[in-house]
Motif scaffolding. Sequence first.
Motif, PDB file in Angstrom:
ATOM      1  N   PRO A  12       0.938  -1.283  -0.023  1.00 16.04           N
ATOM      2  CA  PRO A  12       0.148   0.088   0.044  1.00 16.04           C
ATOM      3  C   PRO A  12       0.824   1.260   0.029  1.00 16.04           C
ATOM      4  CG  PRO A  12      -0.237  -1.085   2.036  1.00 16.04           C
ATOM      5  CD  PRO A  12       0.616  -1.886   0.967  1.00 16.04           C
ATOM      6  N   MET A  13       2.059   1.334   0.484  1.00 16.64           N
ATOM      7  CA  MET A  13       2.984   2.383   0.431  1.00 16.64           C
ATOM      8  C   MET A  13       3.056   2.768  -0.655  1.00 16.64           C
ATOM      9  SD  MET A  13       5.503   1.488   3.874  1.00 16.64           S
ATOM     10  CE  MET A  13       6.446   3.088   4.075  1.00 16.64           C
ATOM     11  N   ASN A  14       3.405   1.814  -1.685  1.00 19.56           N
ATOM     12  CA  ASN A  14       3.906   2.094  -2.946  1.00 19.56           C
ATOM     13  C   ASN A  14       2.644   2.233  -4.135  1.00 19.56           C
ATOM     14  OD1 ASN A  14       7.018   1.872  -3.716  1.00 19.56           O
ATOM     15  ND2 ASN A  14       6.417   0.851  -1.853  1.00 19.56           N
ATOM     16  N   LEU A  15       1.645   1.529  -3.670  1.00 19.86           N
ATOM     17  CA  LEU A  15       0.499   1.116  -4.828  1.00 19.86           C
ATOM     18  C   LEU A  15      -0.642   1.787  -4.593  1.00 19.86           C
ATOM     19  CD1 LEU A  15       1.290  -2.293  -6.003  1.00 19.86           C
ATOM     20  CD2 LEU A  15       2.179  -0.393  -7.008  1.00 19.86           C
ATOM     21  N   LEU A  16      -0.965   2.120  -3.351  1.00 19.69           N
ATOM     22  CA  LEU A  16      -2.403   2.654  -3.076  1.00 19.69           C
ATOM     23  C   LEU A  16      -2.154   4.309  -2.561  1.00 19.69           C
ATOM     24  CD1 LEU A  16      -5.333   2.359  -2.035  1.00 19.69           C
ATOM     25  CD2 LEU A  16      -4.327   1.844   0.530  1.00 19.69           C
ATOM     26  N   ARG A  17      -2.833   4.865  -3.920  1.00 21.37           N
ATOM     27  CA  ARG A  17      -2.729   6.203  -4.264  1.00 21.37           C
ATOM     28  C   ARG A  17      -3.968   6.917  -3.804  1.00 21.37           C
ATOM     29  NH1 ARG A  17       2.384   6.734  -6.725  1.00 21.37           N
ATOM     30  NH2 ARG A  17       2.798   4.956  -7.862  1.00 21.37           N
ATOM     31  N   SER A  18      -3.677   8.107  -3.427  1.00 19.69           N
ATOM     32  CA  SER A  18      -4.715   8.913  -2.841  1.00 19.69           C
ATOM     33  C   SER A  18      -6.193   8.945  -3.602  1.00 19.69           C
ATOM     34  CB  SER A  18      -4.405  10.336  -2.691  1.00 19.69           C
ATOM     35  OG  SER A  18      -5.462  11.025  -2.071  1.00 19.69           O
ATOM     36  N   GLY A  19      -7.292   8.620  -3.084  1.00 18.56           N
ATOM     37  CA  GLY A  19      -8.582   8.876  -3.821  1.00 18.56           C
ATOM     38  C   GLY A  19      -8.708   7.250  -4.443  1.00 18.56           C
ATOM     39  N   LYS A  20      -8.185   6.242  -4.076  1.00 16.78           N
ATOM     40  CA  LYS A  20      -8.245   4.940  -4.731  1.00 16.78           C
ATOM     41  C   LYS A  20      -8.699   3.983  -3.301  1.00 16.78           C
ATOM     42  CE  LYS A  20      -7.322   5.064  -8.982  1.00 16.78           C
ATOM     43  NZ  LYS A  20      -8.241   4.644 -10.193  1.00 16.78           N
ATOM     44  N   THR A  21      -8.992   2.805  -3.630  1.00 15.45           N
ATOM     45  CA  THR A  21      -9.351   2.031  -2.479  1.00 15.45           C
ATOM     46  C   THR A  21      -8.719   0.597  -2.934  1.00 15.45           C
ATOM     47  OG1 THR A  21     -11.427   2.882  -2.134  1.00 15.45           O
ATOM     48  CG2 THR A  21     -11.173   0.587  -1.461  1.00 15.45           C
ATOM     49  N   ALA A  22      -8.128  -0.178  -1.956  1.00 14.54           N
ATOM     50  CA  ALA A  22      -7.709  -1.303  -1.986  1.00 14.54           C
ATOM     51  C   ALA A  22      -8.433  -2.479  -1.658  1.00 14.54           C
ATOM     52  CB  ALA A  22      -6.108  -1.503  -1.311  1.00 14.54           C
ATOM     53  N   ALA A  23      -8.729  -3.233  -2.680  1.00 12.01           N
ATOM     54  CA  ALA A  23      -9.639  -4.447  -2.307  1.00 12.01           C
ATOM     55  C   ALA A  23      -9.154  -5.970  -1.781  1.00 12.01           C
ATOM     56  CB  ALA A  23     -10.538  -4.625  -3.433  1.00 12.01           C
ATOM     57  N   PHE A  24      -9.732  -6.284  -0.847  1.00 16.60           N
ATOM     58  CA  PHE A  24      -8.835  -7.352  -0.156  1.00 16.60           C
ATOM     59  C   PHE A  24     -10.065  -8.745  -0.118  1.00 16.60           C
ATOM     60  CE2 PHE A  24      -6.137  -4.388   1.343  1.00 16.60           C
ATOM     61  CZ  PHE A  24      -5.007  -4.990   1.476  1.00 16.60           C
ATOM     62  N   VAL A  25      -9.523  -9.838  -0.428  1.00 15.58           N
ATOM     63  CA  VAL A  25     -10.394 -11.124   0.098  1.00 15.58           C
ATOM     64  C   VAL A  25     -10.169 -11.672   1.282  1.00 15.58           C
ATOM     65  CG1 VAL A  25     -11.254 -13.472  -0.823  1.00 15.58           C
ATOM     66  CG2 VAL A  25     -10.421 -11.394  -2.706  1.00 15.58           C
ATOM     67  N   ALA A  26     -10.976 -11.646   2.072  1.00 16.30           N
ATOM     68  CA  ALA A  26     -10.554 -11.866   3.748  1.00 16.30           C
ATOM     69  C   ALA A  26     -10.667 -13.621   3.790  1.00 16.30           C
ATOM     70  CB  ALA A  26     -11.500 -11.144   4.585  1.00 16.30           C
TER      71      ALA A  26
END
Length: 362
Positions: free
Chosen positions: A85-99
Motif C-alpha cells: 500500500p505504501m507504493n501502490l495505494l494512491r490517494s482517492g483509490k481503494t485497495a480491495a482484499f479477499v478475507a
Amino acid sequence: MANRAYNFNAGPAALPLEVLEKAQKQFVEFENSGMSLMEMSHRGAIYEKVHYEAEALLRELLGIPTGYKVLFIQGGASTQFAMIPMNLLRSGKTAAFVATGSWATKAIQEAKLFGEVSIAASSEADKYNRIPSIGELKYDSDAAYLHLTSNETIEGTQWSEFPDTGAVALIGDMSSDILCRPIDVSKFGLIYAGAQKNLGPSGVTIVIIREDLIAEPTAPVPTMLRYTTHAKADSLYNTPPTFAIYMMNEVLKWVKENGGAAGMEARNREKAKLIYDTIDGSNGFYRGFAQAESRSLMNVTFRLGNEELEKKFAKESEEQGFVGLKGHRSVGGLRASIYNAVPLESVRALVSFMKDFQSHNA
C-alpha cells in the motif's frame, strides 16, 4: 540420514536433504575462492553469479513473462503487507482484499494504515474454513488493486483458481504455496512470497512485479521501502541476504531436477491425498477443518474429538520423531505442513501413525 526428523513445521520448514548436504560441503569454501560465500562481497563476480542464476531459475520455473521484475527483498511477507500500500495505494483509490483467514487479515490491517480498504469477499462467517468463489468477489472497477492470500497456512485453505481482474492489478501473497504447482503469472500485477516455506531458509522475500506498477510513490516513503529502489539496482542497492539467496538458488535447482512446478504438483497431490484419505476414512475420528473444495495442498488442518485427545496426539507423535504437528496457537487443533521438500516417506509415516493412534484411542 536415519536420524532425520519427520518435519511438518509450518515455517521455517523442511529443506531438501540434498540441498543441505551440498551447502554443508560448500559452507567453508565456495568455488575455490578461499572463503565462504558468507564472507565475500555482494558486489563481487562470484556472488553476483549466484544472485542472477537464482533470478533466472525463478523466471524459468514460474514461467514469468517479459515485463516483470524479480526482486529479492528482506523483511519477510509481513513487510510487504505495508510496502504494497505504501507504493501502490494512491490517494482517492481503494485497495480491495479477499478475507480468507489469519494472514489475509494481517495484510488488511496493515493496509488500513495507509489508505482506504474494501472487502471484496470474506469467509469469516464460516470461520475461514473455505475460499470464497470467484463469483462472490465484489470490488470497484477502479480499485488500486485486489489482494488475495493464495494459501492460508493456519486454516489450511487454498485457492484452486485465480480471478481475471482486468484493469485492476491482482496481488497474491504466495508465501506458503509458491512453486507448489504451475501458475499463470500474467494474471497478477504483483506476487510476493517469503522463502522459508517452499523456496529456502528465512531471510529473503521474493517480489515479482509488473514493470508498469513500479513508480515513485506519491507520498513520502523511506528509500528501502520503495520498489523503485530495488528494481533499479537489481536487488543490490544494499547488502542482500546472500546466504538465503544462495540456498534458494540451490532449492530452485532441486525443483528443476525434480520436474519443475508440474513435478512438485504431482508430488504434493500424492502426499495430500494420503492424509486427506486417512482423515475422510476415519469414520469421524479425524475431522478436516477446511471444506473439501478449499483444502490446501500445503497445510492439512484437522481436529480430534476433544483438546485432550489432540494434546495426546501431539505428545505421542513428538515421541516418535514427528515435529510441528500442533495447530497454530490461535486456532488449536492439528496441522501437517507438507511443503515441496517434505518427503513422501514422511507423509507415509504420519499416515501410519494416525491409523495406529486411532486404533488405540477410538
